[in-house]
Design a protein around this motif. Structure first.
Motif, PDB file in Angstrom:
ATOM      1  N   ARG A   1       0.765  -1.259  -0.153  1.00  9.45           N
ATOM      2  CA  ARG A   1      -0.091   0.169   0.090  1.00  9.45           C
ATOM      3  C   ARG A   1       0.881   1.445  -0.129  1.00  9.45           C
ATOM      4  N   VAL A   2       2.189   1.249  -0.447  1.00  5.10           N
ATOM      5  CA  VAL A   2       2.907   2.277  -0.557  1.00  5.10           C
ATOM      6  C   VAL A   2       3.297   2.229  -2.033  1.00  5.10           C
ATOM      7  N   GLU A   3       2.624   3.070  -3.036  1.00  9.01           N
ATOM      8  CA  GLU A   3       3.028   3.221  -4.390  1.00  9.01           C
ATOM      9  C   GLU A   3       4.132   4.293  -4.548  1.00  9.01           C
ATOM     10  N   SER A   4       5.310   3.802  -4.138  1.00  3.45           N
ATOM     11  CA  SER A   4       6.528   4.523  -4.843  1.00  3.45           C
ATOM     12  C   SER A   4       7.779   3.665  -5.375  1.00  3.45           C
ATOM     13  N   THR A   5       8.567   4.259  -6.067  1.00  2.32           N
ATOM     14  CA  THR A   5       9.653   3.503  -6.660  1.00  2.32           C
ATOM     15  C   THR A   5      10.631   2.918  -5.531  1.00  2.32           C
TER      16      THR A   5
END
Length: 409
Positions: free
Chosen positions: A34-38
């Motif tokens: 649930r953490v949409e980062s690279t």
């Protein structure tokens, strides 16, 4: 082996992450937590890569440790996890339905390339980490070498056309279906080039020993002449049976009149006759190239299907158009249009391999006992299973059935 596999998987995960980050794909991986980062996606990717790498190491325990085998198995493993991961587990974890439709698979094509890259790199790393196990002394024939060349040709197409070329031209990767369709025209050349190169290398090795020498040591006392004559007859008969099976596909598609044009005709009857003659000629070539390489029905089916695919590329997409005065069908529209013919070629190859194996398995020189013959075949079959043969069959089917569909517009 689990620890070595996990370390190899970590190496593959680093390469996978480095390739997928510029494409903006790691955010999807990060959505698992649930953490949409690279950054989060890259971390999650490394954990997953190490875990499934450990499983790969466990599966490869006892297999031939040479790099060629592990790379081929890595390609299979990467394709498997593309289907199990992005198409199945990831959507379910995000509360979505599985992505088992063609449109979703095409949209996730970049992940397929990334997973194949992960598998190949993980295989190479595992080969470097594995101890030098027992030597596998099975002698490879020309036919299996050609199929291996097809698999390597596919890997070379991925490396050159989808990785090196866009990096050199634009300084970035582009694994979109649109770019892949544009690069697909070169795929048949890579497949045929790989088959020709490894086939020629193996042929030179075989010529140093004796042309068409059997892999089974107990049969070496039989002369080359009787073996070749017998193989030719069995191959012609097996090719005829395979050709009749192929006819079940050609009749509904109306392909026989096209085949008849090879001899200046246009009727179904003439086309059927020409088709069956060609099927027998290819059957004879299969007998000479693959004689002594099928030790059970599974290996017979595997080599036969692979040979059928090779002839779809060489015959259906290349020689047939050229003989009819048209350019080779080395483009996506032609490959998609020829997909029904591909099914026929695979069916032909499967029937060819099975029938030829059944005919050859009945042959036992009078001076060799049945028990000794079966012991030798069992040992050779075991070595083949521990080597790259099953991976070759799987990679070939993957190329044959997956790529034309995923690249279709």
């Amino acid at each position: 082996m689990i620890a070595r596999g996990a370390l190899a998987g970590l190496v593959g995960g680093l390469v996978f992450g480095a390739a997928m980050a510029p494409l903006g794909m790691l955010e999807t991986v990060g959505s698992i937590i649930r953490v949409e980062s690279t950054i989060s996606g890259f971390a999650v990717n490394l954990v997953i890569a190490a875990v499934i790498g450990g499983v790969f190491g466990l599966l490869m325990n006892g297999q031939d440790p040479r790099a060629r085998q592990t790379v081929l198995w890595g390609l299979v493993y990467g394709a498997f996890w593309w289907f199990l991961g992005p198409l199945t587990i990831l959507p379910l974890m995000l509360g979505r339905p599985v992505a088992w439709d063609l449109g979703s698979a095409q949209a996730l094509f970049p992940f397929l390339v990334g997973h194949l890259l992960y598998g190949a790199v993980t295989g190479l790393a595992l080969a470097a980490l594995m101890p030098a196990g027992p030597k596998f002394r099975q002698r490879e024939g020309i036919g299996p070498a050609m199929i291996c060349g097809v698999a390597y040709g596919f890997a070379a197409w991925l490396a050159v056309e989808l990785i090196l070329r866009p990096l050199v031209a634009d300084g970035r990767l582009d694994w979109s279906p649109t770019y892949a369709r544009a690069a697909a025209g070169a795929l048949p050349a890579y497949l045929l080039g790989g088959a020709a190169a490894l086939g020629a290398i193996t042929l030179m090795r075989v010529l140093r020993r004796a042309l068409f020498t059997d892999n089974i040591r107990l049969l070496r006392e039989e002369g080359v002449g009787p073996r070749s004559v017998r193989a030719t007859g069995h191959g012609a008969l097996a090719g005829l049976v395979g050709g009749l099976v192929f006819t079940l596909v050609m009749l509904p598609l109306g392909l026989l009149p096209i085949i008849a044009r090879l001899v200046g005709g246009d009727s179904t009857g003439v086309g059927l006759l020409v088709h069956l003659v060609i099927a027998q000629i290819i059957g004879v070539s299969y007998a000479l190239l693959f004689r002594g390489r099928s030790f059970d029905h599974a290996s017979a089916l595997g080599w036969g299907v692979c040979y059928g695919f090779l002839w779809w590329i060489l015959g259906g997409l290349t020689l047939l158009p050229l003989l009819l005065g048209a350019p080779p069908g080395w483009n996506v529209p032609a490959m998609v249009a020829a997909f029904p013919s591909l099914i026929g070629h695979l069916a032909y190859g499967g029937a060819l391999g099975i029938v030829y194996y059944r005919l050859e398995s009945r042959v036992s020189p009078w001076w060799i006992s049945r028990n000794r013959l079966e012991e030798s075949r069992t040992e050779q079959g075991r070595l083949q299973t521990l080597g790259s043969a099953p991976a070759l069959w799987t990679v070939t089917v993957l190329i044959a059935l997956t790529v034309p569909l995923l690249l279709s517009g």
